[in-house]
Write an enzyme that holds these catalytic residues in place. Structure first.
Site, PDB file in Angstrom:
ATOM      1  N   HIS A  60      75.857  21.062  39.485  1.00  0.00           N
ATOM      2  CA  HIS A  60      76.601  20.273  38.507  1.00  0.00           C
ATOM      3  C   HIS A  60      75.865  20.481  37.188  1.00  0.00           C
ATOM      4  CE1 HIS A  60      79.079  16.810  37.037  1.00  0.00           C
ATOM      5  NE2 HIS A  60      78.137  16.885  36.113  1.00  0.00           N
ATOM      6  N   HIS A  90      84.978  23.773  46.276  1.00  0.00           N
ATOM      7  CA  HIS A  90      84.390  22.520  45.745  1.00  0.00           C
ATOM      8  C   HIS A  90      85.350  21.353  45.981  1.00  0.00           C
ATOM      9  CE1 HIS A  90      81.942  20.392  42.413  1.00  0.00           C
ATOM     10  NE2 HIS A  90      82.708  19.485  43.004  1.00  0.00           N
ATOM     11  N   HIS A  93      82.651  23.841  38.466  1.00  0.00           N
ATOM     12  CA  HIS A  93      83.626  23.255  37.530  1.00  0.00           C
ATOM     13  C   HIS A  93      83.260  23.528  36.076  1.00  0.00           C
ATOM     14  CE1 HIS A  93      80.573  20.155  37.539  1.00  0.00           C
ATOM     15  NE2 HIS A  93      80.982  19.561  38.640  1.00  0.00           N
ATOM     16  N   LEU A 124      84.435  14.201  35.261  1.00  0.00           N
ATOM     17  CA  LEU A 124      83.207  14.812  34.762  1.00  0.00           C
ATOM     18  C   LEU A 124      83.004  16.168  35.429  1.00  0.00           C
ATOM     19  CD1 LEU A 124      80.982  11.623  34.792  1.00  0.00           C
ATOM     20  CD2 LEU A 124      81.858  12.831  32.778  1.00  0.00           C
ATOM     21  N   LYS A 130      73.320  21.388  47.058  1.00  0.00           N
ATOM     22  CA  LYS A 130      73.959  20.928  45.835  1.00  0.00           C
ATOM     23  C   LYS A 130      72.948  20.232  44.931  1.00  0.00           C
ATOM     24  CE  LYS A 130      77.097  19.520  43.112  1.00  0.00           C
ATOM     25  NZ  LYS A 130      78.420  19.882  42.682  1.00  0.00           N
ATOM     26  N   ASP A 144      87.540  20.681  42.786  1.00  0.00           N
ATOM     27  CA  ASP A 144      86.837  19.431  42.458  1.00  0.00           C
ATOM     28  C   ASP A 144      87.763  18.229  42.655  1.00  0.00           C
ATOM     29  OD1 ASP A 144      84.758  17.774  41.869  1.00  0.00           O
ATOM     30  OD2 ASP A 144      84.761  18.165  39.711  1.00  0.00           O
ATOM     31  N   HIS A 175      85.680  17.021  47.256  1.00  0.00           N
ATOM     32  CA  HIS A 175      85.158  15.719  47.686  1.00  0.00           C
ATOM     33  C   HIS A 175      86.150  15.137  48.685  1.00  0.00           C
ATOM     34  CE1 HIS A 175      82.158  15.645  44.421  1.00  0.00           C
ATOM     35  NE2 HIS A 175      83.070  16.362  43.801  1.00  0.00           N
TER      36      HIS A 175
HETATM   37  N1  OTD Z   1      83.470  14.790  38.924  1.00  0.00           N
HETATM   38  N2  OTD Z   1      84.123  12.817  39.974  1.00  0.00           N
HETATM   39  C1  OTD Z   1      83.427  13.135  41.097  1.00  0.00           C
HETATM   40  C2  OTD Z   1      82.762  14.309  41.190  1.00  0.00           C
HETATM   41  C3  OTD Z   1      83.012  15.307  40.162  1.00  0.00           C
HETATM   42  O1  OTD Z   1      81.141  16.226  39.071  1.00  0.00           O
HETATM   43  C4  OTD Z   1      81.923  16.312  40.003  1.00  0.00           C
HETATM   44  O2  OTD Z   1      81.845  17.207  40.848  1.00  0.00           O
HETATM   45  C5  OTD Z   1      83.470  12.189  42.210  1.00  0.00           C
HETATM   46  O3  OTD Z   1      84.205  11.205  42.077  1.00  0.00           O
HETATM   47  O4  OTD Z   1      82.811  12.431  43.244  1.00  0.00           O
HETATM   48  C6  OTD Z   1      84.106  13.617  38.880  1.00  0.00           C
HETATM   49  O5  OTD Z   1      84.672  13.266  37.832  1.00  0.00           O
HETATM   50 ZN    ZN Z   2      82.823  17.656  42.318  1.00  0.00          ZN
HETATM   51 ZN    ZN Z   3      79.994  17.921  39.527  1.00  0.00          ZN
END
Ligand code: OTD
Ligand code: ZN
Ligand code: ZN
Length: 347
Positions: A139, A16, A177, A222, A102, A250, A18
Site C-alpha cells: 500500500h 487485490h 492500486h 484510499l 502485504k 481493491d 478484500h
Molecule cells: N482502500 N478501503 C480498504 C482498503 C483499501 O487501501 C486499500 O487497499 C478497506 O476497506 O479495507 C480502502 O479505501
Molecule cells: Zn485494498
Molecule cells: Zn491499500
C-alpha cells in the site's frame, strides 16, 4: 471501428480483494467468485492475518462461502507487522499457504493500525521473502499527516519505495492500486521487479466525482482518486502493451450505513461490476484487444502461475447490476459501485 458484440477472454483473476469475514464474507464472496478464477486475498481483518494457521483457517472460511458450482481459488497473504517472523513467512510459503505478504504503513487505510512503523523493523522478514521468492504487496502511501492526502503516493515512492528496492535487490514488489502518473512511471522504471495493479474505479473517475453536487461517500476510497491527468495516465498504463500492469479491483465492502455517516469508511465495493467497468474502459480507449493481457495474463506471469484455461464472455449490453446487495445476517446492505458515465458491458 465498430465495437464487437461480445468479447471472449481467459477467465480473469483479481490480484487485490478484500473479502472480509463472517456476514460480509458470506454476502460478498459469490460476487468475486462469479467473475474471477483466483484472487489475492487481503489480510486486513480484525485482528489481521499474521500466522500461517490463521491464513489456512481463513482460506477454508472463504472456500465455504463460495457456492459449490463456482471454481475459485483464494490466494492468501500475510499481514506484515513490526518484527514479522522470518521463519513464519518462509514456512507459510513452503506449505503453500502464503502467496505474498502485504505491507501496510501503519494507519494508511482501513484496519491498518497494526501495520509497519518503519522498514527497519521488517528487514529480516523481507530478506526471508527475497530468499523464498515471495512478492511484497505494498500500500504505497506515506501516513505523515503533514503530507497532503493527494501527495501521499508520490512521496511514498521517493521516500520509502526507492530505498526499499535498493536495500532488497532480490525482492519482487507489487505497487498496489496505483492512482498517479508518478506511480505509473515508477513501475515502468523497474521492469522485472515491479508490477502495478489498477482498480476499475480509479480508471473511471477523478477526484471531482467525490464532491459532485455534494459529498458522495461511495466514491471515497484510499488511496483517494486524484486529478484527471492521473486518471488518464492510469488508463494509458492499463491499456498499454506493458505486462507490468494488471487487474486488482481493491473491492472493499463496507455496509451502506458505515459509509453514509459523519465519518464514513474508505472503500469501494465493485465486485459485481468489475469486469464490466474494465471492459468499458478498454473499449473507450479502443484497446479491447488488450483486455485479456491486463485481466488474465499479466498477473499470473508476474506471480509465476499459469493463466486460467476457462474462457468467459462479456456482451455489449447495458450494465445489469443491482444498486446494492443484502447482508441478511446484519439486516444491512452494501452499496455497489457505479460510475457516473455509462457502462455498456454485461458479464
Ligand atoms: N482502500 N478501503 C480498504 C482498503 C483499501 O487501501 C486499500 O487497499 C478497506 O476497506 O479495507 C480502502 O479505501
Ligand atoms: Zn485494498
Ligand atoms: Zn491499500
Amino acid at each position: 471501428m465498430p465495437l464487437p458484440a461480445t468479447i471472449t477472454i481467459r477467465r480473469p483473476d483479481d490480484w487485490h480483494v478484500h473479502l472480509r469475514d463472517g456476514p460480509l464474507l458470506a454476502a460478498c464472496a459469490v460476487h468475486t467468485a462469479r467473475q474471477f478464477g483466483r484472487a489475492i486475498i487481503m489480510p486486513n481483518l480484525v485482528p489481521p492475518v499474521t500466522k500461517v494457521a490463521e491464513a489456512s483457517a481463513y482460506r477454508e472460511r472463504i472456500r465455504a462461502a463460495v457456492p459449490k458450482d463456482l471454481r475459485f481459488e483464494p490466494l492468501m497473504t500475510c499481514y506484515l507487522t513490526d518484527g514479522a517472523d522470518p521463519a513464519e513467512l518462509t514456512r507459510g510459503k513452503t506449505e503453500g499457504v502464503w502467496v505474498a505478504a502485504k505491507l501496510y504503513p501503519a494507519h494508511a487505510t482501513t484496519n491498518s493500525a497494526h501495520g509497519v512503523t518503519s522498514m527497519d523493523r521488517v528487514a529480516k522478514g523481507l530478506e526471508a521473502m527475497e530468499k523464498a521468492g515471495m512478492p511484497l504487496l505494498v500500500h504505497g502511501e506515506v501516513t505523515d499527516p503533514d503530507v497532503d492526502i493527494f501527495d501521499r503516493e508520490a512521496v511514498f515512492l521517493e521516500k520509502v519505495l526507492a530505498p526499499l528496492l535498493k536495500r532488497h535487490q532480490g525482492l519482487k514488489i507489487v505497487l498496489e492500486h496505483i492512482t498517479t502518473r508518478e506511480g505509473v512511471a515508477f513501475v515502468e522504471a523497474h521492469p522485472g521487479r515491479l508490477g502495478g495493479t489498477i482498480t476499475p474505479h480509479h480508471l473511471s473517475y477523478n477526484r471531482n466525482a467525490i464532491f459532485k453536487g455534494g459529498i458522495r461517500p461511495h466514491f471515497y476510497c484510499l488511496p483517494i482518486a486524484k486529478r484527471e491527468e492521473h486518471r488518464l495516465a492510469l488508463r494509458r498504463a492499463a491499456t498499454s502493451d506493458s505486462a507490468q500492469f494488471f487487474l486488482g479491483t481493491d473491492t472493499a465492502p463496507h455496509t451502506t450505513d458505515t459509509k453514509e455517516c459523519a465519518c464514513g469508511c474508505a472503500g469501494v465495493f465493485n465486485a459485481p461490476v468489475a469486469m464490466q467497468v474494465y471492459a468499458q474502459v478498454f473499449a473507450e480507449e479502443g484497446k479491447l484487444d488488450r483486455l485479456e493481457a491486463f485481466a488474465s495474463l499479466n498477473g499470473p506471469a508476474f506471480y509465476g502461475l499459469p493463466p486460467n484455461e476457462e474462457r468467459v464472455t462479456l456482451r455489449a449490453a447495458a450494465l445489469d447490476a443491482p444498486d446494492h446487495i443484502e447482508v441478511p445476517a446484519l439486516a444491512k446492505t452494501i452499496t455497489v459501485f457505479r460510475p457516473d458515465t455509462p457502462v455498456d458491458w454485461s458479464f
